[in-house]
Design a protein around this motif. Structure first.
Motif, short mmCIF file in Angstrom:
data_model
loop_
_atom_site.label_atom_id
_atom_site.label_comp_id
_atom_site.label_asym_id
_atom_site.label_seq_id
_atom_site.Cartn_x
_atom_site.Cartn_y
_atom_site.Cartn_z
N UNK A 40 0.80 -1.22 0.00
CA UNK A 40 0.00 0.00 0.00
C UNK A 40 0.84 1.28 0.00
N UNK A 41 2.15 1.14 -0.15
CA UNK A 41 3.03 2.31 -0.18
C UNK A 41 4.13 2.09 -1.20
N UNK A 186 8.22 4.65 9.32
CA UNK A 186 7.94 3.51 10.20
C UNK A 186 7.02 2.54 9.47
N UNK A 187 7.39 1.26 9.53
CA UNK A 187 6.61 0.20 8.90
C UNK A 187 6.09 -0.74 9.98
N UNK A 188 4.97 -1.39 9.66
CA UNK A 188 4.32 -2.31 10.60
C UNK A 188 4.11 -3.64 9.89
N UNK A 203 -4.62 -7.47 1.15
CA UNK A 203 -4.06 -6.12 1.19
C UNK A 203 -4.58 -5.26 0.04
N UNK A 204 -4.53 -5.81 -1.16
CA UNK A 204 -4.84 -5.02 -2.35
C UNK A 204 -6.33 -4.82 -2.53
N UNK A 221 -1.39 2.35 5.52
CA UNK A 221 -0.58 2.48 4.30
C UNK A 221 0.82 1.90 4.47
N UNK A 222 1.35 1.90 5.68
CA UNK A 222 2.69 1.34 5.90
C UNK A 222 2.65 -0.04 6.55
#
Length: 260
Positions: A40-41, A186-188, A203-204, A221-222
């Protein structure tokens, strides 16, 4: 001598320590991170010098929970962090990321929620870390110690008014300060027992489009994912024998070798 760790914590420990002590550890870590997907990013974690925290707590009486792992990476371009939450097959024999989101979506649309299992939902855990980072970026450590207000559905037996705090533990505060230096991005990351195809579709085709008005600062988004099947393949490709032994010890516990 051999050491066998149990379930997701055992494998994460084995994987990260085997990478740490490998002659090409930095390269292996970069390879592992490159296998994570963030659909998503356009941003992507880059390679760099890494500091890793395993099972780091941010909880003081129903605070922000624990992270299975946190990666703090310094590169020429920027300093970034990855918060990792891991789930395995043993936690539910039909575990699917989309089912976990169903439960999360139902929960956040209730006026109040007293189901303690909601706190172990992977999206609850990722969201708590997202709010932690948002507060850290906004008003720093002081804001986390004063407390951040969560909606009424955010159950905490220790915080009836849903004010979540980081507390005063010096180790926790030291880690928070180090994270504060790595929030350029920052990513999760959800490390899951599901299949790549199902998670990618989720996700998509779903997560990208969901609006959750009862969830302050909701922004997936992340968010990204990595599957245990991919991790095992990574270990085989890079001859990480100790971690493969731990996978074998936990056979049937982590993921199905064949999933639909």
């Amino acid at each position: 001598m051999k050491v066998y760790g149990y379930s997701e914590r055992g494998i994460l420990n084995s994987l990260l320590y085997e990478i740490l002590y490998a002659d090409n550890g930095a390269t292996l870590f970069s390879r592992l991170i490159s296998m994570a997907r963030f659909p998503l990013t356009r941003d992507r974690p880059s390679s760099g010098a890494a500091t890793i925290f395993v099972e780091q707590s941010f909880a003081r009486r129903g605070g922000f929970g624990d992270s299975d792992a946190i990666f703090l990476v310094s590169s020429d371009a920027l300093n970034y962090a990855i918060f990792v939450e891991a789930k395995v097959l043993a936690q539910a024999r039909d575990w699917k990321l989309s089912n976990e989101f169903d439960k999360f979506e139902v929960g956040v649309n209730q006026k109040s929620l007293t189901d303690k299992s909601f706190s172990s939902n992977i999206f609850t855990q990722l969201y708590h870390k997202q709010r932690f980072v948002s507060a850290l970026n906004g008003n720093g450590i002081d804001a986390l110690q004063r407390g951040i207000e969560f909606p009424s559905w955010s159950f905490s037996s220790e915080s009836p008014h849903n004010i979540r705090k980081i507390g005063k533990n010096p180790v926790v505060l030291c880690t928070a300060k180090r994270i504060q230096q790595h929030t350029d991005n920052v990513f999760y990351l959800a490390l899951v027992t599901d299949s790549d195809k199902r998670v990618a579709d989720f996700f998509v085709n779903r997560l990208r489009n969901v609006q959750l008005p009862t969830v302050p600062e909701w922004d997936p988004s992340n968010y990204g994912y990595l599957t245990w099947a991919t991790v095992k393949s990574f270990c085989a490709q890079n001859h990480l024998a100790a971690t493969l032994d731990v996978f074998a010890y936990n056979v049937g516990q982590i993921f199905r070798e064949e999933v639909d």
